[in-house]
Design a protein around this motif. Structure first.
Motif, mmCIF file in Angstrom:
data_model
loop_
_atom_site.group_PDB
_atom_site.id
_atom_site.type_symbol
_atom_site.label_atom_id
_atom_site.label_comp_id
_atom_site.label_asym_id
_atom_site.label_seq_id
_atom_site.Cartn_x
_atom_site.Cartn_y
_atom_site.Cartn_z
ATOM 1 N N TYR A 182 1.663 -1.293 3.790
ATOM 2 C CA TYR A 182 2.052 -2.558 4.439
ATOM 3 C C TYR A 182 1.238 -3.726 3.871
ATOM 4 N N LYS A 197 -7.424 5.572 0.399
ATOM 5 C CA LYS A 197 -6.389 4.586 0.703
ATOM 6 C C LYS A 197 -6.196 4.442 2.203
ATOM 7 N N LYS A 238 -8.404 -2.866 6.399
ATOM 8 C CA LYS A 238 -7.542 -4.040 6.231
ATOM 9 C C LYS A 238 -6.910 -4.440 7.560
ATOM 10 N N MET A 293 0.386 2.955 4.809
ATOM 11 C CA MET A 293 -0.301 3.013 3.531
ATOM 12 C C MET A 293 0.072 1.851 2.596
ATOM 13 N N SER A 342 -9.045 2.452 3.628
ATOM 14 C CA SER A 342 -8.947 1.073 3.146
ATOM 15 C C SER A 342 -7.915 0.294 3.950
ATOM 16 N N GLN A 343 -6.798 0.945 4.242
ATOM 17 C CA GLN A 343 -5.757 0.300 5.038
ATOM 18 C C GLN A 343 -6.220 0.080 6.474
#
Length: 357
Positions: free
Chosen positions: A357, A215, A222, A355, A218-219
């Motif tokens: 947003y 995670k 992003k 984590m 991934s963030q």
């Protein structure tokens, strides 16, 4: 002669017309709904915004510990409830703070995008300086080079632009890092349509990551793709009100440990509600002052120091101990909360904001 009876619109019971309020439920007899009544009822019912608020405000600001002491003594109808006064003042504070945070969010978003844009420009200029544009175009059209670039990216994790430079000119191009990873690798893998997990591994994620690590990366990806640093700051600010509800009982626990023989936990929580309401009021007044004039730094410093002396006097009045022991314990409370609890809470809130947003 009996007065004419009317029916209450609320409880539907009959009573004499000379009553201004229903003797059964307390609703006003002639309660016509107007715009003023609507908003007054909304405010008064939600925040208990009545005479008790004004009776509570002045002691809150100038008599540290007075309201808390009176409340646990049983004087609970004369003053506004501690949770309600905290709620009302905190709502006012976060409303005012939203104007400041909005400017900070916009500034952060702008600066982050400018930084990322500069990184893109520098990266493109480095490649352009290293490779002749015509030669690059001719070579890039060949399937052989395409296979080389793709194969190296997939197997070794080297960016396509780096591969071009190294294979054509023999000149070593240093990897450009941004947000802690090589942006050329990420861009290259993205351009060839690589799976997200492959991109995340190129960013530094392990091959068998935990759910938290997956995670986290991934963030990060992003954030890199959307380039909206302001949204991350906004998520942090949005988490603060919730964090404060967690910090309130923690502050009360610290008080309970220091004054374990001075009442139950609920007594310390009452003290905490009033103290935090005072803090939010001071910060609200400071924000209002900043809107009107530029507040000198030494004034801000004095205000910050005044909150400690308020805590000291509140502890002295509420717990009834000597000046020396009250000053000593007030210092322990302040330093424990500011040096350990608050930084830890900020870290947790920051990670949570990132984590989700």
């Amino acid at each position: 002669m009996l007065d004419k009876q009317i029916t209450c619109k609320n409880c539907e019971k009959k009573f004499e017309s000379n009553f201004q309020f229903c003797p059964y439920c307390g609703q006003k007899a002639n309660d016509e709904l107007t715009l003023g009544v609507l908003f007054y009822n909304t405010i008064s019912n939600y925040f208990s915004f009545d005479a008790r608020f004004f009776k509570s405000f002045i002691p809150l600001m100038v008599k540290p510990g007075y309201l808390a002491k009176r409340f646990i003594e049983g004087k609970r109808l004369l003053y506004i409830h501690p949770a309600q006064v905290y709620l009302f003042i905190s709502v006012v504070f976060f409303f005012l703070f939203s104007f400041i945070s909005r400017d900070q969010v916009e500034s952060m978003d702008k600066n982050f995008k400018e930084t990322m844009h500069k990184a893109d420009v520098i990266d493109s200029l480095d490649v352009k300086d290293s490779i002749d544009s015509l030669e690059t175009k001719e070579i890039a059209e060949s399937n052989k080079l395409k296979n080389v670039v793709t194969g190296v990216v997939e197997k070794e994790g080297i960016g396509a632009s780096d591969t071009l430079v190294n294979s054509i000119t023999g000149k070593k191009v240093e990897p450009k890092t941004v947000l802690g990873f090589n942006k050329r690798i990420v861009d290259s893998l993205t351009n060839i349509g690589a799976e997200e997990d492959r991109i995340l591994e190129a960013m530094g994620m392990s091959e068998d990551p935990s759910a938290f690590q997956h995670k986290l990366y991934s963030q990060l990806l992003k954030l890199y793709r959307q380039r909206n640093g302001g949204a991350l700051v906004q998520a942090f600010y949005d988490s603060i009100p919730l964090a404060m509800f967690i910090l309130l009982p923690i502050f009360a626990v610290i008080l309970k440990l220091l004054f374990y023989k001075r009442g139950s936990f609920s007594h310390h929580l009452v003290f905490t509600f009033y103290f935090f309401a005072f803090l939010f009021m001071v910060f609200s007044l400071l924000i209002i002052a900043e809107f009107l004039v530029e507040v000198p730094g030494f004034i801000v410093t004095l205000l910050m120091l005044s909150t400690f002396f308020y805590l000291f006097l509140a502890v002295k009045r509420f717990y009834g101990q000597g000046w020396g022991i009250s000053f000593f314990k007030a210092n322990i409370v302040a330093f424990t909360f500011l040096l350990f609890v608050l930084p830890l809470a900020a870290i947790i809130v920051g990670i949570g904001a990132f984590m989700f947003y």
